[in-house]
Enzyme design. Structure first.
Site, PDB file in Angstrom:
ATOM      1  CE1 TYR A 111       3.416   9.047   3.685  1.00 40.06           C
ATOM      2  CE2 TYR A 111       5.149  10.295   2.595  1.00 40.06           C
ATOM      3  CZ  TYR A 111       4.711   9.531   3.658  1.00 40.06           C
ATOM      4  OH  TYR A 111       5.561   9.257   4.700  1.00 40.06           O
ATOM      5  CG  ASP A 124       3.044  17.867  -0.328  1.00 38.02           C
ATOM      6  OD1 ASP A 124       4.192  18.197  -0.698  1.00 38.02           O
ATOM      7  OD2 ASP A 124       2.817  16.857   0.356  1.00 38.02           O
ATOM      8  CE  LYS A 165      10.053  13.713  -2.027  1.00 39.02           C
ATOM      9  NZ  LYS A 165      10.649  12.541  -1.400  1.00 39.02           N
TER      10      LYS A 165
HETATM   11  N1  HOZ Z   1       8.291  10.789  -0.068  1.00 40.76           N
HETATM   12  C1  HOZ Z   1       9.003   9.754  -0.718  1.00 40.76           C
HETATM   13  C2  HOZ Z   1       8.307   9.298  -1.946  1.00 40.76           C
HETATM   14  N2  HOZ Z   1       7.047   8.745  -1.749  1.00 40.76           N
HETATM   15  C3  HOZ Z   1       9.303   8.610   0.144  1.00 40.76           C
HETATM   16  C4  HOZ Z   1      10.336   8.922   1.094  1.00 40.76           C
HETATM   17  C5  HOZ Z   1      10.248   7.964   2.197  1.00 40.76           C
HETATM   18  O1  HOZ Z   1       9.135   7.700   2.678  1.00 40.76           O
HETATM   19  O2  HOZ Z   1      11.278   7.474   2.604  1.00 40.76           O
END
Ligand code: HOZ
Length: 445
Positions: free
Chosen positions: A149, A244, A272
């Site tokens: 993702y 990423d 993050k």
């Molecule tokens: N990127 C985060 C962990 N998969 C999720 C954050 C979100 O989509 O709110």
């Protein structure tokens, strides 16, 4: 406008009001708890390793805002820095010293980074890195991996992980086929599939984008040689390799996965931990590439709030605290204790389980394993996970409400917190087994 009292208020009241004015009652789908058959957590505050809901209940928190809070909630150095910055002005839309200070730290810590462009989210970081890669190579295609993702930009909503996987939405309506058609996919950790993609499309590939440790399909480490293989394939074809590191940056090692695995990316996306809970992300790389960005170069990308003073202050304070305390080895040891304990508790009850701790990221699959890719991850028992999840939550432990997310650990989590968690895990596994549909008494609904 009826604002209503902020507190006291039953959580169900907030949920009802939220659903009335926000799709699904949430600002981001992963917060909805649907996959575990629960109502969302409405957070009121956080302190150290714990998050507190609107009813004042505390939970040991292994979500940590989905990764940013490596020092725990409301870490004093971060709070002080942000408070000071806020007094001096919330946003300038002008250059400021804090941007330079944070960029210098990133360049010092992250291998291969000479220049940094700050943005507001991981999505912006990956999206912009791909734009730069396309401009630099004069090519259109990108390769991503199933279950990875990279945020919600059109190019990435193709066999994506995180909330997309949790909700079983392989692709998203609204993404034009002309756009998603430029994104090729391969199974994570599968260099043969990568070779096949390069054999057919190598001359048109602008970039391979990869989570060097997959953290959005559960936690899946790279197999030995996988990242090196990607580096090699990109070099041969003249494509760029984008890591990423929004999750792994400042987590799997001080300098992220590049440092841990000794493989160099051409561009890196960060977020993050970089912003310590503020909306801060960045893409970064060597001067030669980054100078293509406007205003030095011709590739456009911009943002009113980019380099926001509060975000920069938070990031500087968090990185400085990490520099001062160097907690990385200790975090990994504690994460390993947690994973080993969960796997042992499951195994003792005849439940197949496997898991990994990498730096302060960790993950457990309720399956035999090994888990090398998204298909393996999806073999885990999601029904059992949901029952186990609910039992943990009821007992005051907050894990990510999906079988397809990584867990995190902060420096605020103590050995006692981990021991408390493992006690809860044992009880929760028992409860999950008791609640199994075929464990229900005859005639029970
Ligand atoms: N990127 C985060 C962990 N998969 C999720 C954050 C979100 O989509 O709110």
């Amino acid at each position: 406008m009826n604002r209503g009292p902020r507190r006291p208020s039953a959580a169900s009241d907030w949920i009802r009001r939220a659903r009335d004015v926000m799709p699904g009652g949430v600002s981001s789908p992963v917060r909805a708890f649907g996959a575990v058959g629960m109502e969302p957590l409405f957070a009121a505050s956080g302190k150290g390793a714990r998050i507190f809901d609107e009813a004042g209940r505390g939970y040991l928190d292994y979500v940590l805002s989905w990764g940013p809070l490596i020092l725990g909630h409301a870490a004093p150095p971060v709070v002080e820095a942000v408070t000071r910055a806020a007094r001096e002005g919330m946003s300038f839309g002008a250059c400021q010293a804090r941007e330079v200070e944070l960029a210098e730290r990133v360049a010092a810590w992250v291998p291969g980074v000479e220049m940094v462009r700050f943005v507001n989210s991981g999505t912006e970081a990956t999206m912009s890195a791909v734009r730069l890669a396309r401009a630099a190579t004069g090519r259109d295609l990108i390769l991503k991996f199933a279950g990875c993702y990279h945020g919600h930009a059109d190019a990435f909503l193709v066999v994506a992980g995180s909330g997309v996987a949790t909700l079983s939405l392989p692709d998203s309506p609204g993404v034009p086929a002309a756009t998603s058609g430029l994104t090729l996919t391969a199974p994570y950790n599968d260099l043969e599939a990568v070779a096949a993609v390069f054999a057919e499309h190598g001359a048109r590939l602008a970039a391979v984008i990869v989570e060097p440790v997959a953290g959005n399909a559960g936690l899946i480490p790279p197999r030995e040689g996988f990242l090196e293989g990607l580096r090699d394939a990109c070099d041969r074809a003249g494509a760029l390799l984008i890591f990423d590191e929004v999750m792994t940056g400042f987590r799997v090692a001080r300098g992220g996965a590049q440092e841990r695995y000794g493989v160099a990316a051409d561009l890196v996306a960060l977020g993050k931990v970089l912003g310590a809970g503020m909306p801060v992300a960045a893409y970064a790389g060597p001067r030669e590439l980054m100078r293509r960005m406007a205003p030095e170069g011709d590739v456009y990308q911009a943002g009113t709030l980019s380099g926001n003073p509060l975000g920069m202050a938070a990031g500087i304070a968090q990185l400085d605290e990490l520099e001062r305390t160097d907690p990385f080895d200790g975090l990994e040891r504690r994460a390993a204790t947690l994973v080993d304990g969960i796997v042992a508790a499951a195994s003792a009850r005849g439940i197949p389980a496997c898991g990994t701790a990498l730096g302060s990221m960790w993950g457990v699959f309720l399956s035999d394993g090994p888990v090398f890719d998204f298909d393996d991850a999806r073999r885990a028992d999601t029904d059992l996970f949901a029952r186990y999840y609910r039992a943990c939550f009821e007992r005051g432990v907050f894990f990510a409400p999906s079988a397809f997310e990584a867990g995190f650990l902060s420096t605020a989590h103590t050995d006692a917190d981990v021991a408390e968690t493992l006690g809860v895990v044992g009880e929760a596994l028992d409860a999950a087994l008791e609640a199994a549909p075929d464990a229900a008494p005859e005639g029970a609904g």
